[in-house]
Design an enzyme around this catalytic site. Structure first.
Site: not given
Ligand SMILES: Cc1cc2nc3c(=O)[nH]c(=O)nc-3n(C[C@H](O)[C@H](O)[C@H](O)COP(=O)(O)OP(=O)(O)OC[C@H]3O[C@@H](n4cnc5c(N)ncnc54)[C@H](O)[C@@H]3O)c2cc1C
Length: 403
Positions: A75, A203, A295, A299, A386
């Site tokens: 995009h 948006y 969100p 980011k 962005y």
């Molecule tokens: C509605 C929504 C829309 C979003 N839109 C965007 C977007 O458009 N662009 C963007 O960049 N970001 C977006 N985000 C944010 C993005 O999804 C997160 O920032 C991303 O998932 C972070 O990845 P992570 O691996 O750090 O954490 P997570 O994806 O939360 O992964 C953490 C993992 O650790 C595991 N875990 C937790 N506790 C334990 C434990 N005690 N022992 C073992 N495992 C454990 C969990 O089960 C999980 O699998 C959005 C989030 C939401 C909720």
């Protein structure tokens, strides 16, 4: 108890943990991933979908982007609607970069497949993951699986376990500083299998609240409306959702909206959160374990990827050159980028949502958005953020730190 050893224990198989595992594997560094949920549960989570160029570059480096380059949508602009008008922020034209639309679920699938093909160790449904001696020189991580306790000795622990994980929670409160802001509303999101009638994300700040028209593929839309924090998903039938979405998103977009049945519907609270620092002895936090952004700025996933890239570089340099300095620089290097993304996400959230009862805030939004629509400089600033600020090179980071 079974006892094994690896170089890095990664807690969490979200995008941060899986990507770190993949980058380390390509460097010949051993890692075990411990995840508390099942493989299917992790793969089924619907979340982010807008990727910065830097994120795509890291996925290229990790060797997991072949399907992305075939299926993702690029995009070159994004629409902002306010009071019946809509302005296109021409990202590519303004700053020479675009964003890539490719679901977090697809990235997770690509990373899981790569890990399985590598034969690298992942333990799903690992219960009671507990960190030991991460402040000393010989950290260990224990967990239970199938009624048996396992212990893994390691050099370092990577806390990639999200906002509710065990790693940050293991750090005593007096060893870290938390910065937090909660917003007085949430996002109700609907995923539906219908071709998007919009070509780019829209948006909208309407008198009834925020709405976002987004997509995950040429056949799948992801749409959101701002809702009260105490609303429940059951309060929102599909018909009610699409009616409200049409009222907010702007007439021309609304005309093409199809009230498709939802295949997923959820409410997410909006929060800004940062913990400082990101390193505690031999424990490193990355991704949502260390920070949350609302969100609105798209980011969260992108920041998780930049943390992981910085951590990968630091560990790579540590093992190649036996130096501590790259590890010392990890936290300040991440935080410089994190705070800029926090600022932008906070700014987008402030400008586009309805803050009930705050007349001054509304006037500020009117003024800010009018300025944005009129000023190429303001548009370039929004576009620059962005599409994602550049990653800091390790050398530049070290210089900035020294200065
Ligand atoms: C509605 C929504 C829309 C979003 N839109 C965007 C977007 O458009 N662009 C963007 O960049 N970001 C977006 N985000 C944010 C993005 O999804 C997160 O920032 C991303 O998932 C972070 O990845 P992570 O691996 O750090 O954490 P997570 O994806 O939360 O992964 C953490 C993992 O650790 C595991 N875990 C937790 N506790 C334990 C434990 N005690 N022992 C073992 N495992 C454990 C969990 O089960 C999980 O699998 C959005 C989030 C939401 C909720």
């Amino acid at each position: 108890m079974s006892r094994t050893r690896t170089q890095i224990v990664i807690v969490g198989a979200g995008p941060a943990g899986l990507l770190l595992g993949q980058l380390l594997h390509r460097e010949g560094i051993d890692a075990v991933i411990l995840e508390r949920r099942s493989h299917e549960y992790v793969l089924g989570r619907i979340r982010a979908g807008v990727l910065e160029q830097g994120t795509v570059d890291v996925l290229d480096l990790a060797g997991v982007s072949a399907r992305l380059h075939k299926e993702a949508l690029v995009h070159e602009g994004v629409g902002i609607g306010f009071q019946g008008r809509r302005h296109r922020i021409a990202l590519k034209q303004l700053v020479g970069k675009s964003v890539t639309v490719y679901g977090q679920t697809e990235i997770t699938r690509d990373l899981m497949e790569a890990r399985a093909a590598n034969g690298a160790a992942s333990v799903y449904e690992a219960e009671d993951v507990t960190l030991h001696d991460w402040q000393g020189t010989s950290p260990r991580v224990t967990y239970r699986k199938g009624g048996v306790t396992h212990e893994i000795a390691c050099d370092f622990v990577a806390g990639c376990d999200g906002y509710h994980g065990v790693c940050r929670a293991s750090v005593p409160a007096d060893k870290c500083k938390v910065f937090e802001r909660e917003y007085p509303f949430g996002w109700l999101g609907v995923l539906a299998d219908v071709p998007p009638p919009w070509k780019e994300l829209v948006y909208a700040n309407s008198a009834r609240g925020f709405a976002l028209a987004s997509l995950r593929s040429p056949t799948r839309v992801r749409c959101y409306v701002q809702c009260p924090l105490d609303d429940r998903v059951e309060d929102w039938s599909d018909t009610r959702f699409w009616d409200e979405f049409r009222r907010r998103i702007g007439e021309d977009v609304a005309a093409g909206v199809v009230s498709a049945p939802s295949i997923e519907k959820s409410i997410a609270p909006l929060r800004s959160f940062v913990v400082e620092p990101l390193r505690f002895g031999r424990l490193f936090l990355a991704g949502d374990a260390a920070h949350i952004v609302p969100p609105t700025g798209a980011k969260g996933l992108n920041l998780a990827v930049s943390d992981v890239f910085y951590l990968y570089e630091a560990l790579r340099d540590h093992y190649r050159e036996r130096r501590e300095a790259p590890l010392d620089e990890y936290s300040p290097r991440c935080l410089r980028r994190i705070w800029k993304a926090e600022r932008f996400s906070w700014w987008m959230t402030r400008q586009l949502h309805l803050f009930p009862g705050d007349a001054f805030a509304r006037r500020m939004q009117e003024t800010e958005l009018e300025y944005l629509f009129e000023s190429p400089a303001a548009q370039a600033s929004m576009a620059e953020n962005y599409v994602g600020l550049p990653f800091e090179s390790a050398a530049a980071g070290a210089q900035a730190h020294v200065a």
